[in-house]
Scaffold this motif. Sequence first.
Motif, short mmCIF file in Angstrom:
data_model
loop_
_atom_site.label_atom_id
_atom_site.label_comp_id
_atom_site.label_asym_id
_atom_site.label_seq_id
_atom_site.Cartn_x
_atom_site.Cartn_y
_atom_site.Cartn_z
N ILE A 109 -12.57 -10.88 15.54
CA ILE A 109 -13.82 -10.17 15.66
C ILE A 109 -14.06 -9.42 14.58
N ASP A 110 -15.27 -9.80 13.62
CA ASP A 110 -15.79 -8.79 12.78
C ASP A 110 -16.90 -8.27 13.21
N GLY A 111 -17.11 -6.90 13.00
CA GLY A 111 -18.29 -6.15 13.65
C GLY A 111 -17.96 -5.94 15.25
N HIS A 117 -28.40 -3.50 6.31
CA HIS A 117 -26.90 -3.79 6.76
C HIS A 117 -26.78 -3.85 8.07
C1 IPD Z 1 -16.25 -4.14 9.75
C2 IPD Z 1 -17.39 -4.81 9.21
C3 IPD Z 1 -18.42 -4.01 8.73
C4 IPD Z 1 -17.66 -2.99 7.51
C5 IPD Z 1 -16.49 -2.56 8.11
C6 IPD Z 1 -15.40 -3.54 8.56
P1 IPD Z 1 -14.30 -4.95 11.52
O1 IPD Z 1 -15.03 -5.05 10.17
O2 IPD Z 1 -17.06 -5.82 8.42
O3 IPD Z 1 -19.33 -4.50 8.36
O4 IPD Z 1 -18.81 -2.05 7.22
O5 IPD Z 1 -15.89 -1.72 6.64
O6 IPD Z 1 -14.27 -2.78 8.83
O7 IPD Z 1 -13.65 -3.53 11.71
O8 IPD Z 1 -15.38 -4.75 12.60
O9 IPD Z 1 -13.64 -6.06 11.48
#
Ligand code: IPD
Length: 266
Positions: free
Chosen positions: A87-89, A183
């Motif tokens: 899960i990214d985000g 963003h």
């Molecule tokens: C995050 C996202 C976000 C970025 C953070 C990351 P995660 O990933 O990619 O856009 O600003 O630095 O940590 O933690 O949700 O896998």
Amino acid sequence: MDAIEILREASNRIYKNVKDLAGTDDAAGDFGVGAGGDISRNIDIVAEKTVLDYLKEINFECIVLGEECGRVELSENPKGFVIMDAIDGSANAVRGVPFFCSSLAFATENKLSSITDGVITNLSNGEMYWASKNKGAFFNNKQIKVHKKNPIYKIIGINTSGSSIELMNKLHPIFENHDHTRHFGANALEMAMFARGLMDIFIDLRGKIRIQDIAAGYVIVKEAGGMLLDADLKPLDSDLSYDTRVSFIAAANQEILDEIMSQINK
Ligand code: IPD
Ligand code: CA
């Protein structure tokens, strides 16, 4: 089965297992600090387990490098690495903001530049971005390219989450000169959207982003014809370690790169 097919199937399974979880109380369950250094939420754990279970089910001989689970060796004779940000985000996913994704990549060596395959799935709707080295990048079944023409609205993706005042001062002219900076909160999905031509440049100069967050985007951006550079404007590369943090710039062409770079305060 080819690595790309495996990553695509794993992504589809994540989508199936988390699509009704995002935004619920159950998504937020706290599992302590994961390998990547952030708190692992239940939705992160469910998504990672989906991938690990599937890779075990098909006996895929690899080493998994997961943002929550860390290094998991699924074979003594691995064919390579599966780099997983299931899960990214995560913050968006937990709150129910419909902008989060899974990011899965396959690399033959311990190097970003050895990534051969990547899949990013938008988990709010199941749309899939994928690429294999020398075979092009795709959005669902349509080949994608970065935006090469002069756009009607120039869209500048720029991640400033948690930036220092020094970095904000450096970047300030970009915000002053452009009305359309963006963003959305999931770097991998933003790289995929850049590769599809929806943004003209995407910049993250915070020196904070993990390899898991950009691994699939790396091959998708390159196969879509984008430039991918580090903060010194050298070709982006690094090892796949957990501790590694990078800055990067994904640009559609030299012109937009030069324009934006000339606006950064030294
Ligand atoms: C995050 C996202 C976000 C970025 C953070 C990351 P995660 O990933 O990619 O856009 O600003 O630095 O940590 O933690 O949700 O896998
Ligand atoms: Ca994550």
